[in-house]
Design a protein around this motif. Structure first.
Motif, PDB file in Angstrom:
ATOM      1  N   UNK A  24      40.666  34.721  56.741  1.00  0.00           N
ATOM      2  CA  UNK A  24      41.167  34.972  58.095  1.00  0.00           C
ATOM      3  C   UNK A  24      42.127  36.145  58.105  1.00  0.00           C
ATOM      4  N   UNK A  25      42.946  36.282  57.074  1.00  0.00           N
ATOM      5  CA  UNK A  25      43.912  37.390  57.015  1.00  0.00           C
ATOM      6  C   UNK A  25      43.184  38.719  56.822  1.00  0.00           C
ATOM      7  N   UNK A  26      42.107  38.729  56.027  1.00  0.00           N
ATOM      8  CA  UNK A  26      41.407  39.981  55.730  1.00  0.00           C
ATOM      9  C   UNK A  26      40.510  40.413  56.878  1.00  0.00           C
ATOM     10  N   UNK A  27      39.960  39.451  57.661  1.00  0.00           N
ATOM     11  CA  UNK A  27      38.883  39.753  58.593  1.00  0.00           C
ATOM     12  C   UNK A  27      39.292  40.726  59.686  1.00  0.00           C
ATOM     13  N   UNK A  28      40.383  40.468  60.397  1.00  0.00           N
ATOM     14  CA  UNK A  28      40.739  41.274  61.571  1.00  0.00           C
ATOM     15  C   UNK A  28      41.082  42.720  61.197  1.00  0.00           C
ATOM     16  N   UNK A  29      41.947  42.993  60.207  1.00  0.00           N
ATOM     17  CA  UNK A  29      42.212  44.403  59.870  1.00  0.00           C
ATOM     18  C   UNK A  29      40.968  45.134  59.377  1.00  0.00           C
ATOM     19  N   UNK A  30      40.173  44.444  58.566  1.00  0.00           N
ATOM     20  CA  UNK A  30      38.965  45.104  58.053  1.00  0.00           C
ATOM     21  C   UNK A  30      38.024  45.443  59.192  1.00  0.00           C
ATOM     22  N   UNK A  31      37.827  44.532  60.149  1.00  0.00           N
ATOM     23  CA  UNK A  31      36.922  44.819  61.266  1.00  0.00           C
ATOM     24  C   UNK A  31      37.437  45.952  62.138  1.00  0.00           C
ATOM     25  N   UNK A  32      38.738  46.021  62.345  1.00  0.00           N
ATOM     26  CA  UNK A  32      39.299  47.114  63.147  1.00  0.00           C
ATOM     27  C   UNK A  32      39.078  48.454  62.453  1.00  0.00           C
ATOM     28  N   UNK A  33      39.405  48.513  61.159  1.00  0.00           N
ATOM     29  CA  UNK A  33      39.250  49.772  60.421  1.00  0.00           C
ATOM     30  C   UNK A  33      37.779  50.187  60.356  1.00  0.00           C
ATOM     31  N   UNK A  34      36.893  49.240  60.070  1.00  0.00           N
ATOM     32  CA  UNK A  34      35.465  49.556  59.976  1.00  0.00           C
ATOM     33  C   UNK A  34      34.917  49.980  61.321  1.00  0.00           C
ATOM     34  N   UNK A  35      35.364  49.332  62.415  1.00  0.00           N
ATOM     35  CA  UNK A  35      34.901  49.729  63.748  1.00  0.00           C
ATOM     36  C   UNK A  35      35.320  51.153  64.077  1.00  0.00           C
ATOM     37  N   UNK A  36      36.556  51.509  63.757  1.00  0.00           N
ATOM     38  CA  UNK A  36      37.025  52.877  64.004  1.00  0.00           C
ATOM     39  C   UNK A  36      36.221  53.886  63.184  1.00  0.00           C
ATOM     40  N   UNK A  37      35.837  53.521  61.962  1.00  0.00           N
ATOM     41  CA  UNK A  37      35.084  54.450  61.115  1.00  0.00           C
ATOM     42  C   UNK A  37      33.602  54.498  61.478  1.00  0.00           C
ATOM     43  N   UNK A  38      33.048  53.391  61.983  1.00  0.00           N
ATOM     44  CA  UNK A  38      31.605  53.309  62.193  1.00  0.00           C
ATOM     45  C   UNK A  38      31.200  53.871  63.549  1.00  0.00           C
ATOM     46  N   UNK A  39      32.060  53.770  64.588  1.00  0.00           N
ATOM     47  CA  UNK A  39      31.671  54.212  65.940  1.00  0.00           C
ATOM     48  C   UNK A  39      31.265  55.681  65.964  1.00  0.00           C
ATOM     49  N   UNK A  40      32.020  56.630  65.382  1.00  0.00           N
ATOM     50  CA  UNK A  40      31.541  58.025  65.390  1.00  0.00           C
ATOM     51  C   UNK A  40      30.214  58.205  64.648  1.00  0.00           C
ATOM     52  N   UNK A  41      30.080  57.503  63.522  1.00  0.00           N
ATOM     53  CA  UNK A  41      28.824  57.622  62.762  1.00  0.00           C
ATOM     54  C   UNK A  41      27.657  57.113  63.597  1.00  0.00           C
ATOM     55  N   UNK A  42      27.825  55.972  64.287  1.00  0.00           N
ATOM     56  CA  UNK A  42      26.733  55.430  65.108  1.00  0.00           C
ATOM     57  C   UNK A  42      26.408  56.353  66.280  1.00  0.00           C
ATOM     58  N   UNK A  43      27.434  56.948  66.909  1.00  0.00           N
ATOM     59  CA  UNK A  43      27.168  57.858  68.022  1.00  0.00           C
ATOM     60  C   UNK A  43      26.436  59.113  67.547  1.00  0.00           C
ATOM     61  N   UNK A  44      26.852  59.645  66.391  1.00  0.00           N
ATOM     62  CA  UNK A  44      26.137  60.807  65.831  1.00  0.00           C
ATOM     63  C   UNK A  44      24.700  60.433  65.490  1.00  0.00           C
ATOM     64  N   UNK A  45      24.517  59.225  64.909  1.00  0.00           N
ATOM     65  CA  UNK A  45      23.166  58.775  64.572  1.00  0.00           C
ATOM     66  C   UNK A  45      22.284  58.646  65.815  1.00  0.00           C
ATOM     67  N   UNK A  46      22.813  58.028  66.882  1.00  0.00           N
ATOM     68  CA  UNK A  46      22.046  57.894  68.121  1.00  0.00           C
ATOM     69  C   UNK A  46      21.733  59.257  68.729  1.00  0.00           C
ATOM     70  N   UNK A  47      22.712  60.181  68.661  1.00  0.00           N
ATOM     71  CA  UNK A  47      22.443  61.528  69.183  1.00  0.00           C
ATOM     72  C   UNK A  47      21.336  62.219  68.390  1.00  0.00           C
ATOM     73  N   UNK A  48      21.383  62.076  67.067  1.00  0.00           N
ATOM     74  CA  UNK A  48      20.309  62.655  66.246  1.00  0.00           C
ATOM     75  C   UNK A  48      18.964  62.021  66.552  1.00  0.00           C
ATOM     76  N   UNK A  49      18.940  60.699  66.776  1.00  0.00           N
ATOM     77  CA  UNK A  49      17.675  60.024  67.102  1.00  0.00           C
ATOM     78  C   UNK A  49      17.117  60.532  68.419  1.00  0.00           C
ATOM     79  N   UNK A  50      17.976  60.636  69.448  1.00  0.00           N
ATOM     80  CA  UNK A  50      17.516  61.136  70.750  1.00  0.00           C
ATOM     81  C   UNK A  50      17.028  62.574  70.638  1.00  0.00           C
ATOM     82  N   UNK A  51      17.802  63.426  69.914  1.00  0.00           N
ATOM     83  CA  UNK A  51      17.363  64.811  69.731  1.00  0.00           C
ATOM     84  C   UNK A  51      16.056  64.900  68.972  1.00  0.00           C
TER      85      UNK A  51
END
Length: 376
Positions: A24-51
């Protein structure tokens, strides 16, 4: 036959393993950090897929077939046609020439030599071998066979004599060896060597057991117990912590990737809506309200009358060309008639064909001769 509907089976609730405070102590900080790191990668990936999809629909798919044909033609011109030409115009004629030269220089002389030299020589050697074999057979049958039988009888007699002497000598030597060698050796083994060997084996076993027991306790105290303590009190807790961290990081990555997908979809829809309202809708409005009426006016006032005029001019030109061709054809016919005269007409030839006979009735008269029946 049971036609009643069976009640749906209740799915048992999925058992969830109890989670500790560390997860429980590890879950919330890890999810926040991973979400901040993954959102730009996913948006770039979706943009590349659409292009990539847009590029595939607009560029690659239309140009794929002509480009493939061009590459196939280039490949044939660079790799296939040179080898085909080399095979057809170089290798095949060279092979035919070499085959002809080999036939003339090797096959024909070899066949002549075999036919006119080796075959007669072989026949002569075979005749000579048959004569020599017949001579050897006569010598074997008339000389060697009787001599061999006599020698065999002599050797058999000598063998019987030597066998009798050998059996007596063997029995004497066996009796001497038994009482001079075997009996003393057996007594020495049973009463001397066996007790000494058992004592030495017992002593070696005791010494080896003591050494092995000492080595066992030394190894257990110096190696096994420290390794067991290290595994039980250090490696296992660290491994469990790392497993929890790895599991939470994996779950956080999956959760963040899905959330980033939703965020990217929302951003994409927002940008698409913004692009439609800023660019597409004004262009559509201009096309519907301005360009379409102007196009209709231009079509009705300019293009259709121009097309009618062009069609009328085309019909007039075609009629003029047809009249000119007919006039030229008539002029050629008149000129040919003036130079060579009227062409000869084909004479009528009587056609010699059988004339069909008139149909006859059952009484032998024709149909025209039969009068219609009168009434009354």
């Amino acid at each position: 036959m049971d036609l009643e509907k069976q009640a749906p089976r209740e799915v048992p609730p999925r058992r969830q393993d109890p989670e500790g405070c560390l997860a429980v102590v590890i879950r919330v900080p890890v999810r926040i950090v991973v979400l901040v790191l993954v959102v730009p990668v996913r948006m770039v990936w979706d943009a590349l897929v659409v292009g990539g999809r847009f590029l595939h629909r607009t560029v690659l798919r239309p140009l794929g077939r002509p480009l493939g044909r061009a590459l196939a033609w280039v490949g044939r011109a660079l790799f296939v046609w040179p080898w085909v030409g080399l095979w057809r115009y170089v290798v095949v004629p060279l092979g035919v020439a070499l085959a002809w030269v080999g036939n003339v220089l090797v096959v024909v002389p070899s066949v002549w030599c075999y036919r006119h030299l080796l075959t007669p020589l072989g026949h002569a050697l075979a005749w000579l071998a048959r004569g020599v074999g017949a001579g050897f057979a006569w010598v074997y049958a008339r000389v060697l066979t009787p001599a061999g039988h006599a020698l065999l009888w002599v050797l058999r007699s000598v063998g019987f004599l030597l066998a009798g002497l050998g059996i007596g000598l063997y029995r004497g030597l066996a009796w001497l060896a038994r009482y001079l060698v075997v009996v003393p050796a057996v007594w020495t083994y049973e009463w001397v060597l066996a007790p000494v060997g058992r004592a030495i084996a017992w002593l070696v076993g005791v010494v080896a057991g003591g050494i092995g027991l000492g080595l066992y306790w030394i190894t257990r105290v110096l190696v096994v117990l420290p390794a067991l303590a290290l595994w039980r009190w250090v490696l296992v807790p660290v491994g469990r912590v790392l497993a929890v961290v790895a599991r939470e990081v994996g779950d956080a990555l999956g959760h963040a990737w899905r959330v980033a997908g939703h965020i990217s979809l929302a951003v994409g829809r927002f940008l698409g809506t913004l692009f439609r309202w800023i660019f597409v809708e004004p262009v559509r409005w201009v096309y519907r309200t301005v360009l379409t009426p102007v196009g209709h006016v231009v079509r009705d006032t300019v293009l259709r009358p121009a097309a009618e005029v062009a069609r009328a001019v085309g019909r007039t030109a075609r009629q003029a060309l047809a009249t000119a061709r007919e006039s030229a054809r008539q002029a050629r016919a008149d000129f040919r008639r003036m130079l060579f005269g009227e062409p000869r007409q084909p004479e009528a030839v009587a056609r010699r064909e059988p004339v069909p006979e008139k149909a006859r009735t059952l009484d032998g008269r024709t149909r025209r001769e039969v009068s219609p029946p009168t009434r009354g």
